[in-house]
Write a protein that holds these residues in place. Structure first.
Motif, PDB file in Angstrom:
ATOM      1  N   TRP A   1       0.832  -1.192   0.000  1.00  0.00           N
ATOM      2  CA  TRP A   1       0.000   0.000   0.000  1.00  0.00           C
ATOM      3  C   TRP A   1       0.868   1.244   0.000  1.00  0.00           C
ATOM      4  O   TRP A   1       2.050   1.204   0.358  1.00  0.00           O
ATOM      5  CB  TRP A   1      -0.938   0.010   1.198  1.00  0.00           C
ATOM      6  CG  TRP A   1      -2.085   0.964   1.051  1.00  0.00           C
ATOM      7  CD1 TRP A   1      -2.376   2.044   1.822  1.00  0.00           C
ATOM      8  CD2 TRP A   1      -3.098   0.931   0.032  1.00  0.00           C
ATOM      9  NE1 TRP A   1      -3.508   2.680   1.348  1.00  0.00           N
ATOM     10  CE2 TRP A   1      -3.966   2.009   0.251  1.00  0.00           C
ATOM     11  CE3 TRP A   1      -3.338   0.071  -1.051  1.00  0.00           C
ATOM     12  CZ2 TRP A   1      -5.063   2.272  -0.568  1.00  0.00           C
ATOM     13  CZ3 TRP A   1      -4.430   0.334  -1.859  1.00  0.00           C
ATOM     14  CH2 TRP A   1      -5.277   1.420  -1.619  1.00  0.00           C
ATOM     15  N   LEU A   2       0.263   2.361  -0.430  1.00  0.00           N
ATOM     16  CA  LEU A   2       0.908   3.668  -0.365  1.00  0.00           C
ATOM     17  C   LEU A   2       0.230   4.466   0.739  1.00  0.00           C
ATOM     18  O   LEU A   2      -0.990   4.618   0.740  1.00  0.00           O
ATOM     19  CB  LEU A   2       0.792   4.389  -1.706  1.00  0.00           C
ATOM     20  CG  LEU A   2       1.475   5.753  -1.818  1.00  0.00           C
ATOM     21  CD1 LEU A   2       1.939   5.992  -3.259  1.00  0.00           C
ATOM     22  CD2 LEU A   2       0.548   6.912  -1.391  1.00  0.00           C
ATOM     23  N   ARG A   3       1.026   4.962   1.689  1.00  0.00           N
ATOM     24  CA  ARG A   3       0.503   5.726   2.819  1.00  0.00           C
ATOM     25  C   ARG A   3       1.065   7.144   2.763  1.00  0.00           C
ATOM     26  O   ARG A   3       2.263   7.352   2.917  1.00  0.00           O
ATOM     27  CB  ARG A   3       0.874   5.040   4.139  1.00  0.00           C
ATOM     28  CG  ARG A   3       0.347   3.612   4.228  1.00  0.00           C
ATOM     29  CD  ARG A   3       0.687   2.960   5.563  1.00  0.00           C
ATOM     30  NE  ARG A   3       0.222   1.574   5.587  1.00  0.00           N
ATOM     31  CZ  ARG A   3      -1.001   1.181   5.877  1.00  0.00           C
ATOM     32  NH1 ARG A   3      -1.916   2.107   6.197  1.00  0.00           N
ATOM     33  NH2 ARG A   3      -1.347  -0.090   5.869  1.00  0.00           N
ATOM     34  N   TRP A   4       0.188   8.094   2.529  1.00  0.00           N
ATOM     35  CA  TRP A   4       0.572   9.501   2.424  1.00  0.00           C
ATOM     36  C   TRP A   4       0.530  10.150   3.806  1.00  0.00           C
ATOM     37  O   TRP A   4      -0.327   9.824   4.631  1.00  0.00           O
ATOM     38  CB  TRP A   4      -0.387  10.227   1.484  1.00  0.00           C
ATOM     39  CG  TRP A   4      -0.104  11.703   1.368  1.00  0.00           C
ATOM     40  CD1 TRP A   4      -0.616  12.710   2.140  1.00  0.00           C
ATOM     41  CD2 TRP A   4       0.766  12.326   0.424  1.00  0.00           C
ATOM     42  NE1 TRP A   4      -0.119  13.922   1.732  1.00  0.00           N
ATOM     43  CE2 TRP A   4       0.737  13.722   0.681  1.00  0.00           C
ATOM     44  CE3 TRP A   4       1.563  11.847  -0.609  1.00  0.00           C
ATOM     45  CZ2 TRP A   4       1.471  14.630  -0.072  1.00  0.00           C
ATOM     46  CZ3 TRP A   4       2.301  12.754  -1.355  1.00  0.00           C
ATOM     47  CH2 TRP A   4       2.254  14.128  -1.084  1.00  0.00           C
TER      48      TRP A   4
ATOM     49  N   PRO B   1       6.517  -3.147   8.465  1.00  0.00           N
ATOM     50  CA  PRO B   1       6.050  -3.272   7.083  1.00  0.00           C
ATOM     51  C   PRO B   1       6.635  -2.253   6.115  1.00  0.00           C
ATOM     52  O   PRO B   1       6.461  -2.390   4.901  1.00  0.00           O
ATOM     53  CB  PRO B   1       4.542  -3.061   7.214  1.00  0.00           C
ATOM     54  CG  PRO B   1       4.404  -2.156   8.404  1.00  0.00           C
ATOM     55  CD  PRO B   1       5.505  -2.569   9.354  1.00  0.00           C
ATOM     56  N   LEU B   2       7.316  -1.209   6.607  1.00  0.00           N
ATOM     57  CA  LEU B   2       7.833  -0.161   5.729  1.00  0.00           C
ATOM     58  C   LEU B   2       8.895  -0.714   4.786  1.00  0.00           C
ATOM     59  O   LEU B   2       9.846  -1.372   5.217  1.00  0.00           O
ATOM     60  CB  LEU B   2       8.412   0.981   6.558  1.00  0.00           C
ATOM     61  CG  LEU B   2       9.051   2.134   5.766  1.00  0.00           C
ATOM     62  CD1 LEU B   2       8.008   2.817   4.876  1.00  0.00           C
ATOM     63  CD2 LEU B   2       9.700   3.138   6.700  1.00  0.00           C
ATOM     64  N   ALA B   3       8.732  -0.431   3.490  1.00  0.00           N
ATOM     65  CA  ALA B   3       9.710  -0.849   2.491  1.00  0.00           C
ATOM     66  C   ALA B   3      10.497   0.332   1.930  1.00  0.00           C
ATOM     67  O   ALA B   3      11.719   0.248   1.744  1.00  0.00           O
ATOM     68  CB  ALA B   3       9.020  -1.584   1.345  1.00  0.00           C
TER      69      ALA B   3
ATOM     70  N   PRO C   1       5.755  16.882   3.342  1.00  0.00           N
ATOM     71  CA  PRO C   1       4.942  15.675   3.133  1.00  0.00           C
ATOM     72  C   PRO C   1       5.733  14.589   2.414  1.00  0.00           C
ATOM     73  O   PRO C   1       6.893  14.767   2.039  1.00  0.00           O
ATOM     74  CB  PRO C   1       3.800  16.196   2.274  1.00  0.00           C
ATOM     75  CG  PRO C   1       4.445  17.274   1.446  1.00  0.00           C
ATOM     76  CD  PRO C   1       5.453  17.935   2.357  1.00  0.00           C
ATOM     77  N   GLY C   2       5.063  13.488   2.189  1.00  0.00           N
ATOM     78  CA  GLY C   2       5.665  12.384   1.457  1.00  0.00           C
ATOM     79  C   GLY C   2       4.817  11.145   1.595  1.00  0.00           C
ATOM     80  O   GLY C   2       3.671  11.203   2.037  1.00  0.00           O
ATOM     81  N   PHE C   3       5.375  10.019   1.209  1.00  0.00           N
ATOM     82  CA  PHE C   3       4.613   8.781   1.308  1.00  0.00           C
ATOM     83  C   PHE C   3       5.515   7.596   1.598  1.00  0.00           C
ATOM     84  O   PHE C   3       6.702   7.598   1.295  1.00  0.00           O
ATOM     85  CB  PHE C   3       3.793   8.529   0.038  1.00  0.00           C
ATOM     86  CG  PHE C   3       4.594   8.374  -1.226  1.00  0.00           C
ATOM     87  CD1 PHE C   3       5.107   7.134  -1.607  1.00  0.00           C
ATOM     88  CD2 PHE C   3       4.823   9.472  -2.050  1.00  0.00           C
ATOM     89  CE1 PHE C   3       5.828   6.987  -2.780  1.00  0.00           C
ATOM     90  CE2 PHE C   3       5.549   9.338  -3.235  1.00  0.00           C
ATOM     91  CZ  PHE C   3       6.051   8.090  -3.594  1.00  0.00           C
ATOM     92  N   ASP C   4       4.908   6.605   2.236  1.00  0.00           N
ATOM     93  CA  ASP C   4       5.557   5.328   2.499  1.00  0.00           C
ATOM     94  C   ASP C   4       4.969   4.270   1.577  1.00  0.00           C
ATOM     95  O   ASP C   4       3.764   4.272   1.303  1.00  0.00           O
ATOM     96  CB  ASP C   4       5.326   4.872   3.938  1.00  0.00           C
ATOM     97  CG  ASP C   4       6.098   5.692   4.960  1.00  0.00           C
ATOM     98  OD1 ASP C   4       7.060   6.368   4.564  1.00  0.00           O
ATOM     99  OD2 ASP C   4       5.722   5.637   6.146  1.00  0.00           O
ATOM    100  N   LEU C   5       5.802   3.349   1.130  1.00  0.00           N
ATOM    101  CA  LEU C   5       5.346   2.125   0.488  1.00  0.00           C
ATOM    102  C   LEU C   5       5.514   1.016   1.509  1.00  0.00           C
ATOM    103  O   LEU C   5       6.621   0.770   1.986  1.00  0.00           O
ATOM    104  CB  LEU C   5       6.154   1.834  -0.777  1.00  0.00           C
ATOM    105  CG  LEU C   5       6.003   2.859  -1.903  1.00  0.00           C
ATOM    106  CD1 LEU C   5       6.931   2.518  -3.063  1.00  0.00           C
ATOM    107  CD2 LEU C   5       4.564   2.942  -2.388  1.00  0.00           C
TER     108      LEU C   5
END
Length: 287
Positions: free
Chosen positions: A77-80, A95-97, A109-113
């Protein structure tokens, strides 16, 4: 698994919130997700985000000549976030990749995969041209780009089960396990139907069902906060993941066929003339 509507919604979210910002830093918490080594992920640093798009179920972020391509697989998932932690993540923890900072770390800002579970399939490529990725180069036509005649021509040559065809990305791109169940239910067709043997009337029904199910799901999803997309998907499903519940059309009990690592759901009354399909895994358990 995120499918065409959810990936389209994520691309829309990135176009709305990421375009025009600069990639300040990329943190890699799991090297195994990177499927390319050159250019390195650091090559994204300092580049302005110029666009976001979708190829089937692949999400593409464009950044001044480079592309960050992601396939979220089954549990990715993408988490903004409006503010990202400045502390680099510890490899292999949680779970962070991969994390993308679109402003000064700790301020912008940014996002996690991310990817839940132990079976990992999340994949990331950094390339100049997404078409150089084999999985994208071999995609079939997009499900929402096909005309009725093109769709009919695709079906006319296929003898595998309808469920298999709809989820084969090399045949039609964008449809996965959930929306294929929904499409076949709306079209009132068995998952085990042979595409090449479908009468023209059934092909018409299937094409319209595909267009309606996917378009409605895109409409529901686009504009939603990324965190709410999974819930939005579940709320719109009629048969998928609803084993044992009543069909919303006829009230018959929704049945399931299970395989080693996946399953599909259907309504016997609506789709198979009232006859349950053989579930070989269940049959073995009952012996």
């Amino acid at each position: 698994m995120p499918e065409l509507p959810e990936v389209e919604a994520l691309a829309h979210h990135l176009r709305e919130h990421a375009v025009g910002r600069r990639v300040e830093r990329v943190d890699v918490a799991s090297l195994s997700v990177l499927k390319t080594a050159s250019p390195p992920w650091t090559a994204l640093h300092g580049r302005e985000v110029t666009g976001a798009s979708r190829h089937g179920k692949y999400l593409v972020l464009a950044a001044a000549g480079l592309h960050l391509v992601t396939h979220l697989a089954r549990a990715g998932w993408l988490r903004w976030a409006d503010t990202m932690s400045a502390t680099p993540p510890k490899p292999g923890k949680g779970p962070l990749a991969l994390r993308v900072h679109l402003g000064p770390p700790g301020q912008g800002p940014g996002f996690d995969l991310t990817e839940a579970g132990t079976k990992k399939g999340l994949a990331v490529w950094i390339v100049e041209d997404p078409a150089t990725i084999e999985q994208i180069a071999t995609l079939g036509p997009d499900a929402l780009a096909l005309t009725r005649d093109e769709f009919g021509a695709v079906l006319a040559e296929r003898t595998e089960r309808l469920k298999t065809l709809l989820t084969s990305q090399r045949v039609i791109a964008g449809i996965g396990n959930a929306y294929s169940d929904e499409i076949m239910h709306v079209a009132k067709l068995s998952p085990y139907a042979t595409p090449a043997r479908l009468p023209e009337e059934s092909v018409d029904q299937l094409y319209e069902a595909m267009r309606t199910v996917l378009t409605d799901a895109v409409t529901r999803s686009v504009g939603q906060d990324a965190a709410r997309l999974k819930g939005e998907k579940r709320s719109g499903l009629r048969v998928h993941a609803r084993t044992g519940l009543p069909c919303p059309i006829c009230a018959d009990t929704i049945r399931e066929v299970s395989f080693a690592d996946k399953s599909f759901q259907y309504c016997p009354t609506c789709q198979t003339g009232g006859k349950p399909l053989a579930d070989r895994r269940l049959s073995r358990l009952l012996k």
